[in-house]
Design an enzyme around this catalytic site. Structure first.
Site: not given
Ligand code: NDP
Ligand code: GDR
Length: 325
Positions: A11, A13-14, A16, A126, A128, A150, A154, A212, A282
């Site tokens: 991950g 490219t994401g 984190d 997470s 979640e 999701y 997790k 939403g 939710e």
């Molecule tokens: P992102 O969605 O930004 O990044 C997810 C990464 O996973 C990307 O690099 C994506 O690649 C890669 N990926 C998806 N599917 C696959 C696969 N099949 N094989 C290999 N790589 C894959 O997530 P975040 O950086 O925000 O989060 C990092 C991790 O932490 C995730 O597991 C998330 O669920 C978890 N998490 C995040 C939180 C947050 O608030 N950000 C809170 C708690 C947990 P590509 O670029 O190609 O899509």
């Molecule tokens: P979350 O993050 O679902 O908590 O998961 P998100 O930012 O998508 O939603 C946060 C809250 O906002 C409400 N909401 C909306 N959300 C989105 N995306 N778009 C909207 O238009 C909107 N309007 C209201 C949602 O209902 C929700 O309550 C994130 C991800 O990073 C997960 O991978 C990670 O595990 C958790 O945070 C911790």
């Protein structure tokens, strides 16, 4: 000082992955990042690091692809950040979410067992998982009640990490991270969507933004602070689970108010509720207790909610202005 050796990040490219790569490179690690094949380039967040990284194709759906990288590059630490991470998508692609976000963890743990069981492993769990919370604030001992495919996936990833630690003695830790954001956050997640839209509205590029549920409450922190906690977990003698959070919660409304008022706008004039964006179930309230991370890891968040939201709005305003000119 001796080199800390090689670290592998799934991950990368994401959001984190990019911050963790920066942190590990600064600490002297050789960083190997796994990315999945796509028809367009997905390196936007790591462009500035490209000449310092080893990037290799692999997928959480394909165990052999990970074994190959582990054998060839012999990392000391593996950070599993890859996931189908968007809650909304998990309702329409629950099986894919389970394959990647749940079973993907087992594939990677098995790959580690088969190649080198002394590797230290981090699993991105997470908040979640707490879902319909049974206590406030949530700690490492709070029972789980997920509210999305999701969240369910997790929990599987979390428990398989604990299970491999207990069954095979792996140094496998799980960070139960609450929402963390940054200017690199994906545009579909709420805080980035709001920051980007507020900036675009300020510049006259759009008029409204559809959201939403405005009542949800989240414990929002800053992503670079949170990747520091991941690294700290793998530096401990013993593996364990840690809640990583700020200990403060804010509503979606408060976030909108802060982002729009930072630009001299009233959010009520621009935000519309779209029922399509409501989730089938939710998570209403999340607030984490990071006491264990504070005391055991010595971890402290450095950026608070207000500064975080303003930073994200400013970054999008700047990027949109640059793109416009
Ligand atoms: P992102 O969605 O930004 O990044 C997810 C990464 O996973 C990307 O690099 C994506 O690649 C890669 N990926 C998806 N599917 C696959 C696969 N099949 N094989 C290999 N790589 C894959 O997530 P975040 O950086 O925000 O989060 C990092 C991790 O932490 C995730 O597991 C998330 O669920 C978890 N998490 C995040 C939180 C947050 O608030 N950000 C809170 C708690 C947990 P590509 O670029 O190609 O899509
Ligand atoms: P979350 O993050 O679902 O908590 O998961 P998100 O930012 O998508 O939603 C946060 C809250 O906002 C409400 N909401 C909306 N959300 C989105 N995306 N778009 C909207 O238009 C909107 N309007 C209201 C949602 O209902 C929700 O309550 C994130 C991800 O990073 C997960 O991978 C990670 O595990 C958790 O945070 C911790």
């Amino acid at each position: 000082m001796a080199s800390p050796g090689t670290a592998m990040i799934t991950g990368i490219t994401g959001q984190d992955g990019s911050y963790l790569a920066e942190l590990l490179l600064d600490k002297g690690y050789r960083v190997v990042g796994l990315h999945r094949r796509s028809s367009t380039v997905t390196f936007e967040r790591i462009t500035h690091l490209m000449d310092r990284l080893t990037l290799l194709p692999a997928d959480l759906l394909d165990e052999a692809s990970m074994i190959r990288v582990l054998r060839e590059h012999e990392p000391r630490e593996v950070y599993n950040l890859a996931a189908q991470s968007f809650v909304q998508t998990s309702f329409v692609q629950p099986v894919l979410t389970g394959e990647v976000t749940a079973l993907g963890v087992t594939r990677l743990l098995d790959a580690i067992l088969l190649t080198d069981p002394t590797i230290r492993f981090y699993q991105a769990s997470s908040s979640e998982m707490f879902g319909k919370v049974v206590e406030v604030p949530q700690t490492e001992r709070t029972p789980f009640h997920p509210r999305s495919p999701y969240g369910v996936a997790k929990i599987y990833g979390h428990w398989i990490t604990v299970n491999y630690r207990e069954s095979y003695g792996l140094h496998a830790s799980s960070g139960i991270l609450f929402n963390h954001e940054s200017p690199r956050r994906g545009l579909e997640f709420l805080p980035r969507k709001v920051a980007f839209s507020a900036a675009a509205i300020k510049l006259g590029m759009q008029e409204k933004v559809k959201l939403g549920n405005l009542d949800a409450q989240r414990d929002w922190g800053y992503a670079p602070d949170y990747v520091r906690a991941m690294w700290l977990m793998l530096q401990q003698d013993a593996p364990d689970d840690y809640v990583v959070a700020t200990g403060k919660t804010h509503s979606v409304r408060e976030l909108c108010d802060l982002a729009f008022s930072h630009l001299g706008l009233r959010w009520e004039d621009h935000v519309e509720v779209d029922e399509q964006l409501l989730r089938p179930a939710e998570v209403d309230l999340l607030i984490g207790d990071p006491k264990k991370a504070r005391t055991v890891l010595g971890w402290e968040p450095e950026v608070g909610f207000e500064d975080l939201v303003r930073m994200m709005v400013d970054a999008d305003l700047k990027a949109l202005r640059t793109a416009g000119s």
